[in-house]
Every structure is written in structure tokens, then in C-alpha cells.
Design an enzyme around this catalytic site. Structure first.
Site, PDB file in Angstrom:
ATOM      1  N   ASN A   7       0.872  -1.171   0.000  1.00 45.63           N
ATOM      2  CA  ASN A   7       0.000   0.000   0.000  1.00 45.63           C
ATOM      3  C   ASN A   7       0.911   1.223   0.000  1.00 45.63           C
ATOM      4  OD1 ASN A   7      -1.430   2.344   0.961  1.00 45.63           O
ATOM      5  ND2 ASN A   7      -3.112   1.008   1.562  1.00 45.63           N
ATOM      6  N   ASN A   9       0.126   4.422  -0.309  1.00 51.64           N
ATOM      7  CA  ASN A   9      -0.413   5.688   0.214  1.00 51.64           C
ATOM      8  C   ASN A   9       0.036   6.857  -0.679  1.00 51.64           C
ATOM      9  OD1 ASN A   9      -1.803   7.435   1.857  1.00 51.64           O
ATOM     10  ND2 ASN A   9      -0.247   7.530   3.445  1.00 51.64           N
ATOM     11  N   GLU A  35      -3.686   1.919  -3.167  1.00 46.48           N
ATOM     12  CA  GLU A  35      -3.676   3.371  -2.920  1.00 46.48           C
ATOM     13  C   GLU A  35      -2.635   4.083  -3.785  1.00 46.48           C
ATOM     14  OE1 GLU A  35      -5.245   5.587   0.656  1.00 46.48           O
ATOM     15  OE2 GLU A  35      -4.002   4.054   1.617  1.00 46.48           O
ATOM     16  N   ASP A 149      -4.337  -4.631   1.010  1.00 49.21           N
ATOM     17  CA  ASP A 149      -4.668  -4.027   2.293  1.00 49.21           C
ATOM     18  C   ASP A 149      -6.137  -4.338   2.557  1.00 49.21           C
ATOM     19  OD1 ASP A 149      -5.295  -2.432   4.432  1.00 49.21           O
ATOM     20  OD2 ASP A 149      -4.730  -0.537   3.487  1.00 49.21           O
ATOM     21  N   ASN A 151      -7.530  -3.947   5.649  1.00 48.69           N
ATOM     22  CA  ASN A 151      -8.000  -3.057   6.723  1.00 48.69           C
ATOM     23  C   ASN A 151      -8.700  -3.810   7.856  1.00 48.69           C
ATOM     24  OD1 ASN A 151      -7.357  -0.185   6.464  1.00 48.69           O
ATOM     25  ND2 ASN A 151      -8.312  -0.355   4.447  1.00 48.69           N
ATOM     26  N   ASP A 256       2.996   4.680   5.054  1.00 50.11           N
ATOM     27  CA  ASP A 256       2.630   4.251   6.401  1.00 50.11           C
ATOM     28  C   ASP A 256       2.468   2.734   6.465  1.00 50.11           C
ATOM     29  OD1 ASP A 256       0.382   4.463   4.777  1.00 50.11           O
ATOM     30  OD2 ASP A 256      -0.921   5.299   6.321  1.00 50.11           O
ATOM     31  N   HIS A 257       2.542   2.074   5.309  1.00 48.44           N
ATOM     32  CA  HIS A 257       2.563   0.617   5.216  1.00 48.44           C
ATOM     33  C   HIS A 257       3.958   0.157   4.809  1.00 48.44           C
ATOM     34  CE1 HIS A 257      -1.936  -0.118   5.032  1.00 48.44           C
ATOM     35  NE2 HIS A 257      -1.874   1.177   4.800  1.00 48.44           N
TER      36      HIS A 257
END
Length: 266
Positions: A7, A9, A35, A149, A151, A256-257
Site C-alpha cells: 500500500n 499511500n 492506494e 490491504d 483493513n 505508512d505501510h
């Protein structure tokens, strides 16, 4: 065969932090990105179409700079699919599948519900709608690798602060029940007829592992390793014995991943 799920982001942001250079050193056969946060027309630079790779994108058409998934592969796929037939999900750019013979590699981005009740409600809708599709794939006879991802954490092993997150999206009991209901962590738990049989590649290789793939940008979550494992590679039962190893790369911070890599004997 080496498959990486990541991911980003924001794929443009991740490349400015060195992701592209790192990726080219990995000798991966397939990369699944979530993302991308970009329209394909914004990704004409060679950084987003590296030599020796076939690159495919599925953008969000609901709004720009949002969601989006991609697959990069060394071998040209026989077919690429970008829709599952439900516009609310497809139009947010949350699914892309590359087919190589009897193998399907999917890049999934399951919605987050952390922004409030409206998006949590949509997440539950997605879970309900997706379940029969996943059951169908499991029973199809094809080999699947579902990257992405999701979640959702599966258990206390997958999140640092288990007790304090029981009422937070991603760790809700009904979310965990849904995801765990898809999985067979032991071979004798597999029951494709009931939709249970997906193998969590990381958990199969690390039964007691406590590694994370995502950390909040708040506070010093990453520095203190206060994370969540929400990035997965779920595989059909026939690929369980072909798992050779996996790793979560935390040496650099591209997002952030963290990128999650699995090696297969394929």
C-alpha cells in the site's frame, strides 16, 4: 515466484522516498500496489512503468487522488480484469487481477471504516457482497493469490494494542469473524464447500509471528512498533505447500505501510 504487496499511500509520494529503487532490487515477478492515489494519465514517467515490466492500473473514477490499484509483472498476463460487477466498489479503484495460465494474482484494497459510520457501513456492505465471490473463487479450481490491504486484523498477534482497539474499525469483532471465517490456518480446517480454506501466507509461515505492516502517523507509532498487520497474501489451499518464505520490509519508510513479500515455488 516472488510476489510483493504494498500500500503506497500515494505511488508518486512513495517513489520520491526510494520505493522504485528498492523494488528493482527485489527481483519480484509481480508487484501488487494499493492506494496509488493518482490517475493513470499522471503516471507516464518511467518510474511508474519500469523497463522489463508490464504495468496495469485501475483508477478511482469517483474522485481524483483517491484509492486506486495496480499490478506490475515481468511476464505479460494472459488477461487483466479491473471490475467485479458492483459499481460502488469498482468505481473506487479497489480491484485488479492478472491471470497467468491457471494462476490469478489480485490486488485488493478493502475500504477502511475509520472515518466514521458512513464508511464503516460501506465496509460492511463490501464484506457481505465480497464473500460469495471469494467462495466462488475458492471452489473454482484456479490458483489465487489475493494481495492487498484488507483493513482488518485477524487476532491479538496482529495488533500491538489489542484490548484498546476492540471498538475501532479494523479490529471490530464482526470484521475479524468475517475474515477468520474465510481462512484455514491448518490444512484440516479447509472446507471449500463452506467458503473456508483461504491460507494466510504470513500466518502459515509464522504461526506465532507478531509482525506488523501498518503504523499510524500519529505519535511515534512506527518508532515504537505500535502497528497492525492488515496487508495480506491469501492463497488457495493448493498453494499452501508452495509457500517458501516471506518478509516485511521496514528498513526504509516509503509509506505508512511496509511492503510484504512472499516467495512461492511455482
Amino acid at each position: 515466484m516472488r510476489i510483493i504487496s504494498f500500500n503506497a499511500n500515494g505511488i508518486r509520494s512513495a517513489t520520491t522516498k526510494g520505493f522504485g529503487e528498492w523494488f528493482l532490487q527485489q527481483q519480484a515477478d509481480v508487484l501488487c500496489i494499493q492506494e496509488t492515489k493518482a490517475q493513470e494519465s499522471q503516471l507516464t514517467d518511467a518510474l511508474f512503468r519500469p523497463d522489463g515490466h508490464h504495468c496495469f492500473y485501475r483508477d478511482a473514477i469517483t474522485k481524483k487522488g483517491y484509492s486506486g490499484v495496480s499490478i506490475w509483472s515481468r511476464r505479460e498476463p494472459d488477461e487483466v480484469r479491473t471490475g467485479l460487477g458492483w459499481a460502488p466498489f469498482d468505481d473506487e479503484g479497489r480491484y485488479i487481477e492478472a491471470r497467468f495460465g491457471n494462476l490469478s494474482v489480485v490486488s485488493f484494497y478493502i475500504p477502511s471504516g475509520s472515518s466514521g459510520e458512513l464508511r464503516q457501513g460501506f465496509k460492511f456492505e463490501v464484506m457481505q457482497w465480497l464473500r460469495p465471490l471469494l467462495d466462488e473463487w475458492l471452489a473454482s479450481g484456479r490458483d489465487y493469490v489475493l494481495c492487498g490491504d484488507w483493513n482488518i486484523v485477524r487476532s491479538a498477534l496482529d495488533i500491538k494494542n489489542w484490548k484498546s482497539n476492540q471498538k475501532n474499525s479494523g479490529c471490530l469483532p464482526e470484521e475479524r469473524d468475517w475474515l477468520n471465517g474465510l481462512c484455514a490456518d491448518l490444512p484440516d480446517q479447509s472446507d471449500p464447500a463452506s467458503g473456508r480454506g483461504w491460507v494466510d501466507a504470513y500466518r502459515a509461515l509464522n504461526p506465532e509471528g507478531q509482525d506488523y505492516t501498518w503504523w499510524s502517523n500519529r505519535g511515534a507509532a512506527r518508532a515504537n512498533n505500535v502497528g497492525w498487520r492488515i496487508d495480506y497474501q491469501f492463497v488457495t489451499p493448493g498453494l499452501r505447500d508452495r509457500l517458501r518464505g516471506c518478509s516485511i520490509y521496514t528498513g526504509q519508510r516509503f509509506s505508512d505501510h511496509a511492503p510484504f513479500t512472499v516467495d512461492y515455488d511455482l
